[in-house]
Design a protein around this motif. Structure first.
Motif, short mmCIF file in Angstrom:
data_model
loop_
_atom_site.label_atom_id
_atom_site.label_comp_id
_atom_site.label_asym_id
_atom_site.label_seq_id
_atom_site.Cartn_x
_atom_site.Cartn_y
_atom_site.Cartn_z
N ALA A 254 7.43 -4.67 -6.51
CA ALA A 254 6.94 -5.00 -5.18
C ALA A 254 7.59 -4.06 -4.17
N ALA A 255 6.82 -3.63 -3.20
CA ALA A 255 7.32 -2.76 -2.13
C ALA A 255 6.58 -3.11 -0.85
N ASP A 256 6.94 -2.45 0.24
CA ASP A 256 6.32 -2.77 1.52
C ASP A 256 4.86 -2.37 1.58
N ASP A 257 4.46 -1.39 0.75
CA ASP A 257 3.05 -1.01 0.69
C ASP A 257 2.72 -0.53 -0.72
N GLU A 258 1.44 -0.49 -1.02
CA GLU A 258 0.96 -0.15 -2.35
C GLU A 258 1.38 1.25 -2.78
N ARG A 259 1.29 2.19 -1.87
CA ARG A 259 1.62 3.57 -2.22
C ARG A 259 3.07 3.70 -2.68
N GLU A 260 3.98 3.04 -1.97
CA GLU A 260 5.39 3.14 -2.34
C GLU A 260 5.65 2.46 -3.68
#
Length: 373
Positions: A254-260
């Motif tokens: 899990a990250a702050d956005d999909e790309r990361e």
């Protein structure tokens, strides 16, 4: 007899808004990243175990791998002793000890010692594969009979259980041999045994013996449903379980956005590509992975690896884990995040805990009692 429905009951009680549908646990490989040392990786594992305990994850397991430059968890028993001294309450275990690499008596002594050090907190997960290449497996055994050791897994398992329970029958060659510490020394009992697998063999054996089963969905996703079906069909109630208890391990970031999230996981995908060529280098950094010139075949391997991971924003990961739990009927999910460095892993486990409104500590009443404790 431990009530095998405890996990299912906990899942039902946890299906309130935002909460996990089943208990969530963590599998850690003590990953060594590019530019890091094994000591760095082991410190990161300790930090991850502390976070898992603080955020209410149910278990924290470490794996056994050998002669792999990117994995520092070659000795689960040693690492678990350190983690037991560094945490409290959270269950700790092996995911798993590769039994063909060891004699049953040695494993019984190691985990009897762990149980004495951390009563009621230790799980003994067992695997049938060597966790390495054939040459290293032969070096571990002190001979070249690697296939024979794997074929003897059911017999070795029986010996291990008898050593842990100190109940070889009269007349058996090992009747006078005792695993110390053990029940004869008055310990609190033996660690619960789990069988781990990525195929139907251990699934069927776990079912016949009435043991809990953990499937390696994170690297064998195409076989998950068949193995779970085999386990449940073969299951026979035992002294430790009256119904099947299946755990599914899954690659999660899990990250702050999909790309990361995808950028971080690409390091894991590159490791799989390299492993397909027999290379076991430390995990690349995200920047190194992005710059790597994947061939067409390698891109297919990487894309397939990523396709079976649950990754993205916290909401996307929550939805993915809920879907996986529903699709597999898993009683528990074990999350693993084999990516470069501790920061991304710690951030991910924290975001997942937030997404499911998990408690601030393992002592919370919403964390289910230990299965088979």
């Amino acid at each position: 007899m431990v009530n095998g429905t405890a996990g299912a009951a906990a899942a039902v009680s946890g299906e309130k808004a935002g909460q996990a549908p089943v208990p969530l646990s963590v599998l850690d490989l003590a990953t060594v990243g590019s530019g890091q040392t094994a000591a760095d990786a082991l410190r990161a594992t300790t930090e991850t175990a502390r976070l898992a305990a603080a955020r209410g994850y149910h278990r924290f397991w470490v794996a056994e791998h050998h002669s792999v430059a990117g994995v520092a968890s070659s000795s689960p028993a040693v690492l678990l002793a350190h983690l037991a001294a560094s945490t409290d309450r959270i269950r700790l275990g092996s995911g798993g000890v590769m039994l063909p690499n060891h004699t049953p008596l040695v494993v019984a002594e190691q985990f009897g010692t762990l149980e004495a050090l951390a009563p009621g907190r230790i799980d003994l997960g067992l695997g049938r594969a060597p966790g390495t290449n054939g040459l290293t497996a032969a070096a571990l055994r002190g001979n070249d009979r690697v296939r024979e050791a794997a074929d003897r897994f059911p017999q070795s398992l029986t010996e291990l259980v008898r050593f842990l329970d100190d109940d070889f029958p009269d007349g058996h060659p090992y009747a006078g041999v005792h695993a110390v510490p053990g029940p004869v020394q008055g310990s609190t009992g033996r660690p619960p045994i789990w069988l781990l697998g990525s195929s139907g063999f251990s699934a069927e054996l776990a079912g016949r013996l009435g043991l809990p089963f953990s499937f390696a969905h994170h690297f064998a996703a195409r076989g998950t449903m068949a193995a779970l079906e085999t386990y449940r069909a073969a299951f026979r109630p035992s002294a430790v379980l009256d119904r099947p208890y299946a755990m599914v391990s899954v690659l999660v970031l899990a990250a702050d956005d999909e790309r990361e999230a995808r950028r971080q996981l690409l390091t894991s995908a590159l490791a799989v590509v390299r492993l397909s060529r027999g290379q076991t280098e430390p995990l690349a950094t995200p920047e190194e992975a992005e710059a790597y010139p994947f061939t067409g075949r390698e891109r297919l391997i990487a894309d397939d690896w990523l396709a079976h991971a649950v990754h993205g924003t916290p909401d996307a990961v929550r939805a993915g884990l809920e879907e996986l739990a529903a699709r597999t009927g898993a009683d528990e999910l074990m999350l693993t995040a084999n990516v470069h460095g501790a920061q991304a892993r710690l951030r991910s486990y924290g975001l997942v805990a937030d997404a499911f409104a998990m408690p601030g500590g393992a002592a919370s009443a919403s964390v289910p009692p230990a299965v088979l404790s």
